[in-house]
Design a protein around this motif. Structure first.
Motif, PDB file in Angstrom:
ATOM      1  N   GLN A   3       0.829  -1.202   0.000  1.00 13.95           N
ATOM      2  CA  GLN A   3       0.000   0.000   0.000  1.00 13.95           C
ATOM      3  C   GLN A   3       0.864   1.253   0.000  1.00 13.95           C
ATOM      4  O   GLN A   3       0.595   2.214  -0.730  1.00 13.95           O
ATOM      5  N   GLU A  32      -6.088  -7.058  -5.986  1.00 16.88           N
ATOM      6  CA  GLU A  32      -6.165  -7.801  -4.731  1.00 16.88           C
ATOM      7  C   GLU A  32      -6.371  -6.908  -3.512  1.00 16.88           C
ATOM      8  O   GLU A  32      -6.629  -7.402  -2.420  1.00 16.88           O
ATOM      9  N   PRO A  34      -7.739  -4.569  -0.550  1.00 17.38           N
ATOM     10  CA  PRO A  34      -9.026  -4.380   0.133  1.00 17.38           C
ATOM     11  C   PRO A  34      -9.664  -3.062  -0.283  1.00 17.38           C
ATOM     12  O   PRO A  34      -8.983  -2.132  -0.734  1.00 17.38           O
ATOM     13  N   ARG A  35     -10.960  -2.990  -0.127  1.00 17.30           N
ATOM     14  CA  ARG A  35     -11.698  -1.810  -0.563  1.00 17.30           C
ATOM     15  C   ARG A  35     -11.188  -0.530   0.098  1.00 17.30           C
ATOM     16  O   ARG A  35     -11.095   0.520  -0.539  1.00 17.30           O
ATOM     17  N   GLN A  36     -10.832  -0.582   1.371  1.00 17.37           N
ATOM     18  CA  GLN A  36     -10.347   0.615   2.051  1.00 17.37           C
ATOM     19  C   GLN A  36      -9.064   1.127   1.402  1.00 17.37           C
ATOM     20  O   GLN A  36      -8.858   2.335   1.274  1.00 17.37           O
ATOM     21  N   GLU A  37      -8.184   0.195   0.990  1.00 16.33           N
ATOM     22  CA  GLU A  37      -6.953   0.623   0.333  1.00 16.33           C
ATOM     23  C   GLU A  37      -7.240   1.224  -1.048  1.00 16.33           C
ATOM     24  O   GLU A  37      -6.528   2.140  -1.502  1.00 16.33           O
TER      25      GLU A  37
END
Length: 402
Positions: A3, A32, A34-37
Motif C-alpha cells: 500500500q 487484490e 481491500p476496498r479501504q486501500e
C-alpha cells in the motif's frame, strides 16, 4: 507492491512517468487490494492530478487496464461502486467506477460514462505527460449562484443578490424580508383587499429560494420565474412558474394550491414536487416526491412523473422515477441518466450562462453521471474528452467540435 509503495507511485502515475512493467505491478496490487486501500489509492491519485498544472492526455492503456480491473457480472450480481467513490456504468455492462475515479475524479469528482465507450479503441497508446510549454489557459467560467430579480407590483425591480439581509420592501401590510440564508420570505401582517402580485426571476446562472406568504417554500432553478400574490386572498392559492421549480407546499385543505405553467397545470393539497417546464425542452414534467398532485385530471402517486408534450399536449405518466436525479439541481448537482449531449448541454448552458454551438455533426453518445454544480465549466467539459467529444470556449460560447 505494498500500500505504501502504491501511494508513493501516484505522482508518477498522474504525470505519466511510468513504465508498462510498473503498470503491471500496480494492476496486480489493485486487483487484490481491500476496498479501504482502494479508497486511499484513488483519493491520493485524485490529489496528485489536481496538483499538476496540466494532466496531459488520457493514457488509454491505463484507462483500459482499470476498465478490466472489475470484470463484473450480470445486472443482479454486479458489485456496486465502493461507498464514497464515484460510480459509473455502461447500460447492461460492467461497472466502470475505477476508470472514472482515476481520470474524471481528477476533473471535479465527476461520474460519467459514454454508452459507446466500450466500442472505441485508441489508435495508438499515448502516455500522459506534462507538456514542456503550456498554452494560454482558456477563460475560467465559474458556476452560477444565488441570483434573482424581484419585480414588484408597480414594475419596480430589486436585484436580490445585491440586497443586504433584512427588510427589502413593505407592500400593503406585507413585509418582504431577505433572510439570514439569503432566501426571500413574505410576512403578511394584514390582508390586502385585492391580490398584489410579485415575481421572482432567476437569470441563466442563477437560483433562488422563496418562502410564500402561506409558508410554502419554492426553489427556483436557473432561467426560471415565479409569479405569486404577496398574500393569498380568497379560497384558492395560485402561482405561475416558468423554467424549473421545486415546491414544498404547506397543507391547507380549504385552500387548494395550483401551479400554472405554459406546459401544464398542477393541482396540489400538500406535497413536495418538482416542475420542469423549460421552453427549449420538448416536454414539461411534474414529478411527485410526497403527497399527491393532479395533472390533466390524473392523480399522481409518489415517484410518478407526469410528462406533457409541448407539441400536442399529450400526457404520459412514468412510474418509479429517480427522485435523486429529479432534485439533483436543488441539492447542488448536475445529474443525468442515459442522456444525450444536447440534453446535458442545455443544463450546462442554463447554469453557466453560456451558449452552445455545434460545429458539424451533433455527437450521438449518451451519458450517465453526476457532477457538483460548484465545479467550473472546464472541469465539466473535460469529462467528455474520454469519449473523444471536444469543445472550444470562445468567450461565453461553447463550440462542440466533435
Amino acid at each position: 507492491m505494498t500500500q505504501a509503495q502504491a501511494l508513493e507511485f501516484v505522482t508518477q502515475l498522474a504525470s505519466g512517468n511510468y513504465t508498462t512493467e510498473e503498470l503491471d505491478v500496480l494492476q496486480a496490487y489493485l486487483r487484490e487490494a481491500p476496498r479501504q486501500e482502494l479508497h486511499l489509492f484513488f483519493d491520493a491519485y485524485y490529489e496528485a492530478i489536481r496538483a499538476l498544472p496540466d494532466s496531459g492526455p488520457v493514457d488509454p492503456e491505463f484507462q483500459q487496464r482499470l476498465y478490466n480491473l472489475y470484470p463484473g457480472e450480470d445486472d443482479a450480481g454486479a458489485a456496486p461502486a465502493p461507498q464514497g467513490l464515484p460510480e459509473a456504468f455502461l447500460p447492461r455492462t460492467r461497472p466502470l467506477w475505477a476508470v472514472v475515479t482515476g481520470i474524471a475524479a481528477a476533473l471535479a469528482l465527476v461520474i460519467v460514462t459514454a454508452s459507446v465507450w466500450s466500442h472505441r479503441a485508441p489508435e495508438k497508446p499515448v502516455l500522459a505527460a506534462v507538456p514542456a510549454h503550456h498554452p494560454a489557459p482558456a477563460p475560467v467560467i465559474q458556476p452560477g449562484g444565488n441570483k434573482a430579480i424581484l419585480t414588484l407590483s408597480n414594475g419596480e425591480q430589486v436585484v436580490l443578490d445585491n440586497e443586504h439581509r433584512g427588510s427589502v420592501v413593505n407592500q400593503g401590510g406585507v413585509n418582504v424580508v431577505k433572510t439570514g440564508d439569503g432566501s426571500l420570505a413574505y410576512h403578511p401582517s394584514s390582508l390586502p383587499a385585492a391580490p398584489v402580485f410579485n415575481m421572482v426571476s432567476t437569470p441563466r446562472g442563477g437560483q433562488y429560494e422563496v418562502t410564500l406568504p402561506d409558508g410554502s417554500r419554492v426553489w427556483l432553478n436557473a432561467a426560471s420565474s415565479l409569479r405569486f400574490p404577496t398574500a393569498f386572498v380568497g379560497a384558492t392559492r395560485e402561482v405561475e412558474v416558468t423554467g424549473e421549480a421545486y415546491f414544498e407546499v404547506t397543507k391547507d385543505p380549504k385552500r387548494p394550491f395550483t401551479v400554472k405553467t405554459p406546459g401544464l397545470d398542477v393541482d396540489v393539497l400538500g406535497t413536495d414536487f418538482n416542475i420542469n417546464t423549460y421552453s427549449d425542452e420538448s416536454v414539461s414534467r411534474a414529478t411527485l416526491l410526497n403527497g399527491s398532485i393532479r395533472v390533466k385530471g390524473r392523480v399522481l402517486q409518489p415517484r410518478e412523473q407526469a410528462v406533457v408534450s409541448h407539441t400536442d399536449g399529450g400526457l404520459k405518466v412514468i412510474p418509479g422515477v429517480d427522485e435523486e436525479e429529479t432534485v439533483a439541481w436543488k441539492n447542488g448537482n448536475l445529474q443525468f441518466n442515459d442522456a444525450d449531449i444536447p440534453t446535458i448541454l442545455r443544463q450546462v448552458a442554463r447554469w453557466y450562462d453560456v451558449d452552445i454551438v455545434y460545429e458539424g455533426k451533433v455527437p450521438q453518445e449518451h451519458f450517465t453521471g453526476r457532477v457538483s454544480r460548484d465545479t467550473d465549466l472546464s472541469g465539466v467539459l473535460h469529462i467528455f474528452a474520454l469519449s473523444q467529444i471536444h469543445f472550444r470556449i470562445e468567450g461565453r460560447k461553447i463550440v462542440v467540435t466533435a
